[in-house]
Design an enzyme around this catalytic site. Structure first.
Site, PDB file in Angstrom:
ATOM      1  N   CYS A 150       0.846  -1.193   0.000  1.00 55.78           N
ATOM      2  CA  CYS A 150       0.000   0.000   0.000  1.00 55.78           C
ATOM      3  C   CYS A 150       0.879   1.240   0.000  1.00 55.78           C
ATOM      4  CB  CYS A 150      -0.845   0.073   1.268  1.00 55.78           C
ATOM      5  SG  CYS A 150      -2.178  -1.109   1.319  1.00 55.78           S
ATOM      6  N   GLN A 158      -0.097  15.915  -0.848  1.00 57.08           N
ATOM      7  CA  GLN A 158      -0.177  15.328  -2.186  1.00 57.08           C
ATOM      8  C   GLN A 158       0.196  16.320  -3.294  1.00 57.08           C
ATOM      9  OE1 GLN A 158      -4.057  13.455  -2.552  1.00 57.08           O
ATOM     10  NE2 GLN A 158      -3.549  11.910  -1.009  1.00 57.08           N
ATOM     11  N   GLY A 161       5.242  15.585  -5.248  1.00 53.81           N
ATOM     12  CA  GLY A 161       6.338  14.694  -5.641  1.00 53.81           C
ATOM     13  C   GLY A 161       6.677  13.617  -4.616  1.00 53.81           C
ATOM     14  N   LYS A 164       5.966   9.973  -5.966  1.00 54.33           N
ATOM     15  CA  LYS A 164       7.024   9.493  -6.846  1.00 54.33           C
ATOM     16  C   LYS A 164       8.266   9.116  -6.060  1.00 54.33           C
ATOM     17  CE  LYS A 164       5.760  12.720  -9.824  1.00 54.33           C
ATOM     18  NZ  LYS A 164       5.967  13.915 -10.643  1.00 54.33           N
ATOM     19  N   GLU A 184       1.528  -4.318  -5.476  1.00 52.13           N
ATOM     20  CA  GLU A 184       0.383  -5.207  -5.324  1.00 52.13           C
ATOM     21  C   GLU A 184      -0.811  -4.629  -6.086  1.00 52.13           C
ATOM     22  OE1 GLU A 184      -0.249  -6.544  -1.136  1.00 52.13           O
ATOM     23  OE2 GLU A 184      -2.361  -6.198  -1.609  1.00 52.13           O
ATOM     24  N   SER A 188      -5.182   1.892  -7.362  1.00 53.71           N
ATOM     25  CA  SER A 188      -6.228   2.919  -7.470  1.00 53.71           C
ATOM     26  C   SER A 188      -5.938   3.780  -8.704  1.00 53.71           C
ATOM     27  CB  SER A 188      -6.220   3.794  -6.220  1.00 53.71           C
ATOM     28  OG  SER A 188      -5.006   4.521  -6.163  1.00 53.71           O
TER      29      SER A 188
HETATM   30  N1  ACO Z   1      -4.993  14.401 -10.262  1.00 52.03           N
HETATM   31  C1  ACO Z   1      -4.342  14.076 -11.390  1.00 52.03           C
HETATM   32  N2  ACO Z   1      -3.125  13.459 -11.388  1.00 52.03           N
HETATM   33  C2  ACO Z   1      -2.583  13.159 -10.207  1.00 52.03           C
HETATM   34  C3  ACO Z   1      -3.215  13.481  -8.989  1.00 52.03           C
HETATM   35  C4  ACO Z   1      -4.478  14.131  -9.043  1.00 52.03           C
HETATM   36  N3  ACO Z   1      -5.138  14.476  -7.936  1.00 52.03           N
HETATM   37  N4  ACO Z   1      -2.432  13.070  -7.984  1.00 52.03           N
HETATM   38  C5  ACO Z   1      -1.338  12.500  -8.531  1.00 52.03           C
HETATM   39  N5  ACO Z   1      -1.429  12.549  -9.889  1.00 52.03           N
HETATM   40  C6  ACO Z   1      -0.488  11.991 -10.858  1.00 52.03           C
HETATM   41  C7  ACO Z   1       0.272  13.042 -11.586  1.00 52.03           C
HETATM   42  O1  ACO Z   1       0.634  12.513 -12.836  1.00 52.03           O
HETATM   43  C8  ACO Z   1       1.467  13.202 -10.709  1.00 52.03           C
HETATM   44  O2  ACO Z   1       2.582  13.655 -11.398  1.00 52.03           O
HETATM   45  P1  ACO Z   1       2.747  15.251 -11.730  1.00 52.03           P
HETATM   46  O3  ACO Z   1       2.491  15.988 -10.457  1.00 52.03           O
HETATM   47  O4  ACO Z   1       4.162  15.315 -12.215  1.00 52.03           O
HETATM   48  O5  ACO Z   1       1.748  15.542 -12.788  1.00 52.03           O
HETATM   49  C9  ACO Z   1       1.734  11.786 -10.257  1.00 52.03           C
HETATM   50  O6  ACO Z   1       0.463  11.202 -10.139  1.00 52.03           O
HETATM   51  C10 ACO Z   1       2.462  11.624  -8.939  1.00 52.03           C
HETATM   52  O7  ACO Z   1       2.380  12.772  -8.144  1.00 52.03           O
HETATM   53  P2  ACO Z   1       3.094  12.849  -6.735  1.00 52.03           P
HETATM   54  O8  ACO Z   1       2.991  14.249  -6.243  1.00 52.03           O
HETATM   55  O9  ACO Z   1       4.449  12.242  -6.805  1.00 52.03           O
HETATM   56  O10 ACO Z   1       2.194  11.842  -5.902  1.00 52.03           O
HETATM   57  P3  ACO Z   1       1.415  12.087  -4.522  1.00 52.03           P
HETATM   58  O11 ACO Z   1       2.378  12.453  -3.445  1.00 52.03           O
HETATM   59  O12 ACO Z   1       0.248  12.944  -4.729  1.00 52.03           O
HETATM   60  O13 ACO Z   1       0.977  10.582  -4.207  1.00 52.03           O
HETATM   61  C11 ACO Z   1      -0.542   8.786  -4.304  1.00 52.03           C
HETATM   62  C12 ACO Z   1       0.343   9.736  -5.122  1.00 52.03           C
HETATM   63  C13 ACO Z   1       0.310   8.057  -3.282  1.00 52.03           C
HETATM   64  C14 ACO Z   1      -1.167   7.751  -5.241  1.00 52.03           C
HETATM   65  C15 ACO Z   1      -1.637   9.659  -3.619  1.00 52.03           C
HETATM   66  O14 ACO Z   1      -2.494  10.173  -4.596  1.00 52.03           O
HETATM   67  C16 ACO Z   1      -2.453   8.930  -2.576  1.00 52.03           C
HETATM   68  O15 ACO Z   1      -2.004   8.705  -1.451  1.00 52.03           O
HETATM   69  N6  ACO Z   1      -3.708   8.552  -2.933  1.00 52.03           N
HETATM   70  C17 ACO Z   1      -4.621   7.897  -1.998  1.00 52.03           C
HETATM   71  C18 ACO Z   1      -4.194   6.478  -1.720  1.00 52.03           C
HETATM   72  C19 ACO Z   1      -3.980   5.672  -2.986  1.00 52.03           C
HETATM   73  O16 ACO Z   1      -4.803   5.678  -3.889  1.00 52.03           O
HETATM   74  N7  ACO Z   1      -2.853   4.936  -3.043  1.00 52.03           N
HETATM   75  C20 ACO Z   1      -2.511   4.041  -4.128  1.00 52.03           C
HETATM   76  C21 ACO Z   1      -3.297   2.776  -3.990  1.00 52.03           C
HETATM   77  S1  ACO Z   1      -2.640   1.451  -4.968  1.00 52.03           S
HETATM   78  C22 ACO Z   1      -1.540   0.673  -3.924  1.00 52.03           C
HETATM   79  O17 ACO Z   1      -1.451   1.030  -2.778  1.00 52.03           O
HETATM   80  C23 ACO Z   1      -0.684  -0.437  -4.468  1.00 52.03           C
END
Ligand code: ACO
Ligand code: ZN
Length: 281
Positions: A150, A158, A161, A164, A184, A188
């Site tokens: 997870c 959020q 970066g 990433k 895994e 989402s």
């Molecule tokens: N809308 C559109 N694109 C998005 C968004 C958003 N709200 N959030 C992230 N992205 C995309 C973008 O492409 C972004 O890159 P960019 O900013 O260069 O355009 C890229 O994802 C990654 O952005 P980060 O800032 O590095 O990621 P962040 O710190 O926001 O974390 C994460 C991403 C972990 C998926 C976050 O959205 C989160 O915690 N979501 C809720 C929990 C979740 O869904 N986790 C993944 C489940 S799957 C698993 O756990 C195996």
């Protein structure tokens, strides 16, 4: 199903307080029943114990002696630190983290045993302590070569970066283990977007620098990204041709540059020289 989720969500926790943030929750999380009647939960940002009332938290903060997640600091660069927490040694912390994370994760079940997992908790540190910005969990032993179970960036952090960074970190651990890894499933929507962005950027940067042919196996050895994920990523970018029963990567520099531009910002980099870690045995 939606209605059911909305219904359970109303009955469950709507907000949490964590450190200096008040955060609206996204999904149901199976807190013990005695917490189900409170609209807001108060978390200690260090030990992640949760309470029903602000006064309880204030009393707790006077006696809680943690200033960072329990466990080993395995990475520090500037104000960013990563802690490795063993779910077996810190059961309550692991459980608290899972309850918290489920508030933002839709499709993950929480009925697993925290004993079997390591938690990598990313913090921004200042003179008041190390404040969690996100984490990922990892099975100690995965049959399916999962290197991440997870992943979560807390909503106030959020799109900066950190996601990433967490993904890159999970692959750096796999490289140190000498294994390939994959997250895994299911992912989402936000998880898939973040992974696609990471895979695209890492692979295209290698293809750009590399002279001559390179195979998916070689790319996988260099990046610890599982071959299937490489093939799917390159296929979705239309960089794969099938010739004489073999997948061939076509890497026209102009096409690569175009895709790289579209892949967006690189984000925070993991400085591998600052990772002090040996694989779990
Ligand atoms: N809308 C559109 N694109 C998005 C968004 C958003 N709200 N959030 C992230 N992205 C995309 C973008 O492409 C972004 O890159 P960019 O900013 O260069 O355009 C890229 O994802 C990654 O952005 P980060 O800032 O590095 O990621 P962040 O710190 O926001 O974390 C994460 C991403 C972990 C998926 C976050 O959205 C989160 O915690 N979501 C809720 C929990 C979740 O869904 N986790 C993944 C489940 S799957 C698993 O756990 C195996
Ligand atoms: Zn505490």
């Amino acid at each position: 199903l939606r209605e059911h989720e909305e219904f359970t969500k109303v009955k469950n926790i709507a907000k949490i307080e964590l450190g200096r943030y008040e955060i609206d929750t996204w999904y149901f999380s199976p807190f013990p029943p005695e917490y189900n009647d409170c609209p807001k939960l108060f978390f200690c940002e260090f030990c992640l114990n949760f309470m029903k009332r602000k006064e309880q938290l204030q009393r707790h903060m006077k006696k809680c002696d943690l200033k960072h997640p329990p466990g080993d600091e395995i990475y520090r660069s500037g104000t960013l630190s990563m802690f490795e927490v063993d779910g077996k040694k810190n059961k309550v912390y692991g459980q608290n983290l899972c309850y918290l994370a489920k508030l933002f994760l839709d499709h993950k079940t929480l009925y697993y045993d925290v004993d079997l997992f390591l938690f990598y908790v990313l913090c921004e540190c200042d003179d008041r302590g190390c404040h969690m910005v996100g984490y990922f969990s990892k099975e100690k032993h995965s049959e399916e070569s999962y290197n991440l179970a997870c992943i979560l960036t807390l909503p106030p952090y959020q799109r900066k970066g950190y996601g990433k960074f967490l993904i890159a970190f999970s692959y750096e651990l796999s490289k140190k283990e000498g294994k390939v890894g994959t997250p895994e499933r299911p992912l989402s929507d936000l998880g898939l977007l973040s992974y696609k962005g990471y895979w695209t950027r890492v692979l295209l940067e290698i293809l750009k620098k590399h002279k001559g042919n390179i195979s998916i196996k070689e790319l996988s050895d260099m990046t610890a990204i599982k071959a299937d994920d490489i093939l799917n990523t390159l296929q979705s970018l239309d960089l794969i041709q099938y010739r004489k029963g073999q997948h061939v990567i076509c890497a026209d520099p102009k096409v690569l540059d175009r895709h790289l531009k579209a892949a967006g910002r690189g984000g925070l980099d993991v400085d591998v020289s600052k990772l002090i870690w040996t694989p779990y045995k």
